[in-house]
Write an enzyme that holds these catalytic residues in place. Structure first.
Site, PDB file in Angstrom:
ATOM      1  N   LYS A 176       2.322  49.734  73.694  1.00  0.00           N
ATOM      2  CA  LYS A 176       1.492  50.309  72.339  1.00  0.00           C
ATOM      3  C   LYS A 176       2.929  50.334  71.157  1.00  0.00           C
ATOM      4  O   LYS A 176       3.310  51.339  71.669  1.00  0.00           O
ATOM      5  CB  LYS A 176       0.740  51.528  72.202  1.00  0.00           C
ATOM      6  CG  LYS A 176      -0.443  50.979  72.688  1.00  0.00           C
ATOM      7  CD  LYS A 176      -1.743  49.494  72.073  1.00  0.00           C
ATOM      8  CE  LYS A 176      -2.349  50.430  70.864  1.00  0.00           C
ATOM      9  NZ  LYS A 176      -3.542  50.888  70.634  1.00  0.00           N
TER      10      LYS A 176
ATOM     11  N   GLU B 186      -1.400  55.342  59.132  1.00  0.00           N
ATOM     12  CA  GLU B 186      -2.769  55.844  59.319  1.00  0.00           C
ATOM     13  C   GLU B 186      -2.932  56.547  58.140  1.00  0.00           C
ATOM     14  O   GLU B 186      -4.243  57.244  57.859  1.00  0.00           O
ATOM     15  CB  GLU B 186      -2.979  55.219  60.046  1.00  0.00           C
ATOM     16  CG  GLU B 186      -2.631  54.217  61.437  1.00  0.00           C
ATOM     17  CD  GLU B 186      -3.589  54.068  62.818  1.00  0.00           C
ATOM     18  OE1 GLU B 186      -3.853  54.534  63.304  1.00  0.00           O
ATOM     19  OE2 GLU B 186      -1.843  54.300  63.549  1.00  0.00           O
TER      20      GLU B 186
ATOM     21  N   SER C  23       1.630  54.852  72.703  1.00  0.00           N
ATOM     22  CA  SER C  23       0.942  55.584  73.111  1.00  0.00           C
ATOM     23  C   SER C  23       1.184  56.474  74.411  1.00  0.00           C
ATOM     24  O   SER C  23       1.640  55.561  75.803  1.00  0.00           O
ATOM     25  CB  SER C  23      -0.510  54.592  73.330  1.00  0.00           C
ATOM     26  OG  SER C  23      -1.067  55.124  75.075  1.00  0.00           O
TER      27      SER C  23
ATOM     28  N   HIS D 130     -10.827  38.441  49.804  1.00  0.00           N
ATOM     29  CA  HIS D 130     -11.609  38.337  50.901  1.00  0.00           C
ATOM     30  C   HIS D 130     -10.973  38.648  51.916  1.00  0.00           C
ATOM     31  O   HIS D 130     -11.789  38.603  53.234  1.00  0.00           O
ATOM     32  CB  HIS D 130     -12.944  37.858  50.127  1.00  0.00           C
ATOM     33  CG  HIS D 130     -13.662  36.858  49.383  1.00  0.00           C
ATOM     34  ND1 HIS D 130     -14.440  37.921  49.368  1.00  0.00           N
ATOM     35  CD2 HIS D 130     -13.190  36.469  48.610  1.00  0.00           C
ATOM     36  CE1 HIS D 130     -14.740  37.210  47.759  1.00  0.00           C
ATOM     37  NE2 HIS D 130     -14.273  36.394  47.627  1.00  0.00           N
TER      38      HIS D 130
END
Ligand code: ARG
Length: 465
Positions: A290, A297, A284, A163
Site C-alpha cells: 500500500k 484524505e 499500511s 459526473h
C-alpha cells in the site's frame, strides 16, 4: 492596591466576600486558549498606554514604568517563563496582574478608560488580521506551485469529467489552473474580510465610551487600524469579522477538499494519473504493497471542523442582545482551530502537489475509453453539414453506439460505417476525432487549447503572484 479579601478575584473582587466555586472558575476561565492573544494584548496595551500619556491622563513616569513592565512580560511569555494562572481568568488579567507584581501600583493606571470588552475585541481583530496575512501568503504559494505545474504540463492530455464520467479531453495544466482561480477568489474573500475588520474597537471601553479625553485615532493608527469603530456598542459586540473569517475559511477548505479528493482518486491504481512522493505517502501496517494518500484524505476531512467552527460561532452570536455577553468568550476557540487547521491543510496540499509526479501516458490512455471526442464529431456535423445540433447529437449517439458494439474508438470506425448513419460525412471527419485536435480546437476564451493554457498560466502569474 485597594484592600480585598484574599479569596475574591484580585482584579474585580472588590464587592465580593467569597471566591468562585471551582466549577465556576473552570467554566469562566479562558486563559488556556486566550493566552494565544498575548502579543496582540500587549501591543494593544502599549498603544493605549502611550495615548494615555500623550493625553495627560497618565503621568510620563507611570507610563514609562508600564511600558517597560509590558516589555518584560512579553519577554517572559516568549521565553516560556511566564506563569499563566487560571484564577486570573484570562490573558488580560494575567498580564495586568503580572504588571502589578513587576511595577507596583502604577500598573493599576493602565486600565483607565478601557475595559476588557474593547480590549478583547481589539485583540481578536489583530489576531485574525495576522492569520489572514499568513493564509494569504500560503495560498499564494500554493497557487505558484499549481501555476508551475500548469506551465510544465500545459499540453498533457487527460480526460475532463462531468459526473466523473469521461466528458471531453482537457489538459492537466488547464485542470490545475481551475484551482488557481478558486484559491484566487479565496484570497479575495480573506482580503475583503480584512478590509472590513480593520477598524479599532479600542476606546469603546465597556460599552458606552468613556469620560476621559482619550484619542481613539491615535490608538487606531498605532495598531495599524484604518480608523476607530464608529459606535461603542457595536465595537464591543461585533463578531461578524470572525464569522466572515470563518465563512471565508469554510469556502476555502471546501475548495481544498475538492482538490484533495481528486488527488485521492488520481493516485489510485484505477486512475493512475499521478504518483504521490514517498514524503507524502503512508504505508499500511498489514498490506505491504500500500501507498496511502493520508494527507489528502485529511485535507478532505478538515472541512468537518472548519465548517463546524463557522456553525458554532453563528449559534453563539444568534440572538445575543447588545452589548457584551460572556457568550462571546466562546468566539476564540473556533477561530483559532479553523485558522490552525486551514493553515496546516494549505501547507500539506502545497507540499503534496509540489512533490507529485504526473503520469502522462496513463492520462492519455484513459482517453481511449468513453468516446471523449464525440462532441467534436457532433460539432463537425453542425459546422460542415449544417445539421441542427440536436440532430447532430442524435447521429453522433448512433455512431458511438456502433463503436461501442465493435469495441473500438470513434477514429477506428470506417468512413462507410459512419456514412450509414450520416451520409454526408467525409474523410475530413477524422481530422477532428483525435485527442490533440479536440484539445486544440477549444481555443475559445477560457478553453483548454494548449496555447490558451500557456496564456492562462502567464495571466495567472500576473494576477496572483
Ligand atoms: N475573557 C473575556 C472574553 O474572552 C474577556 C472579556 C471579559 N469581559 C467581561 N466583561 N467579563 O470575552
Amino acid at each position: 492596591m485597594t484592600k480585598s479579601n484574599n479569596k475574591a478575584n484580585a482584579m474585580w473582587g472588590g464587592r465580593f466576600a467569597a471566591g468562585p466555586d471551582a466549577i465556576m472558575s473552570r467554566i469562566n476561565a479562558s486563559i488556556d486558549f486566550d493566552k494565544r492573544l498575548y502579543a496582540q494584548d500587549i501591543a494593544g496595551s502599549v498603544a493605549h498606554c502611550r495615548m494615555l500619556v500623550n493625553q495627560g491622563i497618565v503621568s510620563e513616569s507611570d507610563g514609562k514604568a508600564i511600558l517597560s513592565g509590558l516589555d518584560s512580560i512579553l519577554n517572559e511569555i516568549e521565553n516560556d517563563s511566564f506563569e499563566f494562572k487560571t484564577v486570573l481568568e484570562d490573558i488580560h488579567m494575567n498580564i495586568e496582574s503580572r504588571l502589578r507584581e513587576l511595577i507596583g501600583d502604577a500598573a493599576g493606571r493602565l486600565h483607565t478608560a478601557r475595559s476588557r470588552n474593547d480590549q478583547v475585541a481589539t485583540d481578536l481583530r489583530l489576531w485574525t488580521r495576522d492569520a489572514i496575512d499568513g493564509l494569504d501568503e500560503q495560498l499564494k504559494s500554493l497557487q505558484e506551485t499549481l501555476i508551475k505545474l500548469a506551465e510544465t504540463h500545459a499540453d498533457a492530455a487527460m480526460p475532463g469529467f462531468t459526473h466523473l464520467q469521461p466528458a471531453q479531453p482537457v489538459t492537466f495544466g488547464h485542470h490545475m489552473l481551475a484551482y488557481v482561480e478558486m484559491y484566487g477568489r479565496d484570497r479575495g474573500r480573506f482580503a475583503d474580510c480584512r478590509k472590513r475588520l480593520n477598524e479599532a474597537p479600542l476606546g469603546a471601553a465597556a460599552l458606552a465610551g468613556t469620560s476621559f479625553p482619550i484619542d481613539r485615532q491615535q490608538t487606531a493608527s498605532a495598531l495599524g487600524f484604518d480608523h476607530p469603530m464608529a459606535n461603542s456598542l457595536d465595537a464591543v459586540s461585533a463578531r461578524d469579522f470572525a464569522l466572515e473569517f470563518l465563512a471565508a475559511a469554510s469556502i476555502c477548505v471546501a475548495h481544498l477538499s475538492r482538490q484533495a479528493e481528486e488527488l485521492v482518486l488520481w493516485c489510485a491504481p484505477q486512475f493512475g494519473f499521478i504518483r504521490l512522493s514517498d514524503a507524502y505517502s503512508t504505508g499500511s501496517s498489514i498490506m505491504p504493497q500500500k501507498r496511502n494518500p493520508d494527507a489528502a484524505e485529511l485535507a478532505r476531512a478538515k472541512t468537518g471542523r472548519i465548517f463546524g467552527a463557522l456553525q458554532s460561532l453563528l449559534v453563539v452570536m444568534k440572538g445575543l442582545p447588545l452589548a457584551y455577553g460572556k457568550d462571546m468568550q466562546e468566539d476564540k476557540e473556533p477561530v483559532f482551530d479553523a485558522a490552525d487547521n486551514l493553515s496546516l491543510t494549505v501547507a500539506a496540499m502545497a507540499g503534496m502537489i509540489g512533490d507529485l509526479t504526473i503520469v502522462p501516458e496513463t492520462m492519455r490512455a484513459a482517453l481511449e475509453h468513453g468516446f471523449p471526442t464525440a462532441t467534436d464529431l457532433a460539432d463537425w456535423l453542425v459546422r460542415v453539414l449544417d445539421m441542427p445540433f440536436r440532430d447532430a447529437h442524435h447521429a453522433t449517439g448512433a455512431i458511438v453506439g456502433l463503436a461501442e458494439a465493435k469495441g473500438c474508438a470513434l477514429a477506428e470506425l470506417s468512413l462507410s460505417e459512419m456514412q450509414d448513419v450520416a451520409p454526408g460525412i467525409t474523410d475530413d471527419i477524422f481530422s477532428v476525432l483525435s485527442v490533440d485536435a479536440s484539445i486544440n480546437s477549444r481555443s475559445s476564451e477560457g478553453g483548454t487549447s494548449v496555447e490558451n493554457v500557456r496564456g492562462a498560466a502567464a495571466s495567472a502569474r500576473e494576477r496572483f503572484l
